[in-house]
Design an enzyme around this catalytic site. Structure first.
Site, mmCIF file in Angstrom:
data_model
loop_
_atom_site.group_PDB
_atom_site.id
_atom_site.type_symbol
_atom_site.label_atom_id
_atom_site.label_comp_id
_atom_site.label_asym_id
_atom_site.label_seq_id
_atom_site.Cartn_x
_atom_site.Cartn_y
_atom_site.Cartn_z
ATOM 1 N N ASN A 17 89.578 -16.588 -36.533
ATOM 2 C CA ASN A 17 89.702 -15.611 -35.449
ATOM 3 C C ASN A 17 90.395 -16.279 -34.258
ATOM 4 O OD1 ASN A 17 89.263 -13.993 -33.221
ATOM 5 N ND2 ASN A 17 87.142 -13.488 -33.745
ATOM 6 N N HIS A 54 92.430 -6.702 -35.628
ATOM 7 C CA HIS A 54 92.115 -8.027 -35.109
ATOM 8 C C HIS A 54 91.448 -8.821 -36.235
ATOM 9 C CE1 HIS A 54 90.270 -11.291 -33.130
ATOM 10 N NE2 HIS A 54 89.058 -10.775 -33.149
ATOM 11 N N CYS A 80 89.500 -10.317 -27.622
ATOM 12 C CA CYS A 80 90.187 -9.976 -28.872
ATOM 13 C C CYS A 80 90.880 -8.613 -28.820
ATOM 14 C CB CYS A 80 89.198 -10.034 -30.032
ATOM 15 S SG CYS A 80 88.368 -11.621 -30.104
#
Ligand code: UT7
Length: 335
Positions: free
Chosen positions: A290, A260, A117
């Site tokens: 996500n 993020h 990420c």
């Protein structure tokens, strides 16, 4: 870290792509022991897109890349370098070369960056070094992931969190006065790698060494959610403060906080720790979950298309996740 800058970096255009197939919390709660209420209150996620059948990492990455190229009226053959941030390549040797071929960027060097990420932030910083030191002029950075392929769909602690997608940003060398990428801060703590990982299960049996079935395999995503949460809300604000201080910028000067897209509670806690009002937070987490390396460019592209961003706006962009890795890059929006 300081770098020797001979020229600036301009952001020319962005693009994004997500798979068509949408899985709502309601659908998930029909399949596993969870609920829309649990998922939404703990994460802020309502639905996510999942790559099925023909939809591949390369396809999504190409669509995002071509959008950015068209927007900037740049031909693929003008690209000098492609950096693909992904932790779910469709080839363990890397997928950037397939992206290069797919979009016809024949003259571009292409390589992957694997940093989960944080991948997109690290890729932007890497691209910036190549441009600022005069090596390359046009650089395409793509963040793309299909973590749905690495999820144990019976593990409710992880499967509700992730989705698939791709986002692209096109960078070009410019005079240092027009520079869009002001500074960065990157960090790693490998001692805590096992808080979030996809473990390789190697062959332990010597007798099987030469057998075709002895090569081992990868497991599913495993995560210590609480530890990752604590890590993110403590390290990301520090990273941002360090980065701003190195540029003599104050929190008040920040127009947008683009983190993020992991979890709404993390986004809010980071904003609170920094005293940044919530209206400055960019978030599309509810729609996509996500999406790992894709989450930042996907949210950036959406914010630009919604007309939110004004000339001269200051962006603080931070990625964090497996490794553990985290990093910040500060952008000034001048198009
Ligand atoms: O890119 C970075 C990616 N990682 C992250 O962003 C993760 C950061 N961590 C988090 O966001 C949170 O830790 C989670 C959202 C993953 C979990 O929230 P939590 O408040 O830390 O929950 P928990 O793991 O402590 O679980 C609380 C309860 C447990 O039940 P018991 O033991 O209290 O009876 C879990 O079994 O919630 C249960 N639970 C669920 N219940 C319904 C865990 N997952 C689910 C679920 N649906 N999907």
């Amino acid at each position: 870290m300081k770098s020797s800058i001979t020229q600036g970096v301009r952001i020319l255009a962005t693009g994004s792509a997500v798979p068509d197939w949408c899985i709502s919390n309601k659908i998930l709660s029909d399949l596993i022991d969870t609920s829309d209420e649990w998922i939404f209150t703990r994460t802020g996620i309502k639905e996510r897109r999942i790559a099925l059948g023909d939809t591949s990492l390369i396809q999504m990455a190409s669509l995002a890349a071509m959008q950015a190229l068209r927007q900037a009226s740049i031909s693929p053959v003008e690209i000098d370098l492609i950096i693909l941030a992904t932790s779910s390549p469709n080839d363990l040797f890397g997928s950037a070369s397939q992206l290069q071929a797919e979009i016809g960027a024949n003259k571009a060097v292409a390589f992957d960056i694997t940093a989960a990420c944080s991948g997109f932030v690290i890729a932007i910083v890497t691209a910036t070094q190549f441009i600022q030191n005069g090596s390359y002029r046009n650089v395409l950075v793509v963040g793309a992931d299909v973590l749905s392929k690495w999820i144990d769909w019976s593990d409710r602690r992880t499967c509700v969190l992730f989705g698939d997608g791709a986002g692209a940003i096109l960078l070009q060398a410019c005079s240092s006065i027009q520079n869009n990428i002001l500074g960065f801060q990157l960090d790693t703590n490998g001692e805590k790698f096992d808080h979030l990982n996809i473990h390789y299960n190697g062959n332990k049996d010597k007798a099987d060494f030469l057998s075709a079935k002895s090569n081992g395999n990868y497991g599913y995503i495993t995560m210590n959610g609480k530890e990752v949460y604590k890590f993110a809300v403590s390290k990301v604000p520090d990273s941002i403060m360090k980065c701003l201080a190195s540029l003599n910028l104050s929190i008040e000067e920040v127009n947008w906080l683009l983190l993020h897209q992991a979890n709404k509670r993390i986004l809010h806690a980071v904003a609170d720790r920094l005293n940044i009002p919530k209206y400055k937070l960019i978030s599309n987490l509810a729609k996509y979950g996500n999406t790992s390396a894709a989450s930042i460019p996907l949210a950036l592209d959406e914010a630009i298309n919604e007309g939110k961003i004004k000339q001269g706006d200051l962006f603080v962009v931070s990625g964090f996740g497996a490794g553990l890795t985290w990093g910040t890059v500060i952008l000034k929006w001048i198009c």
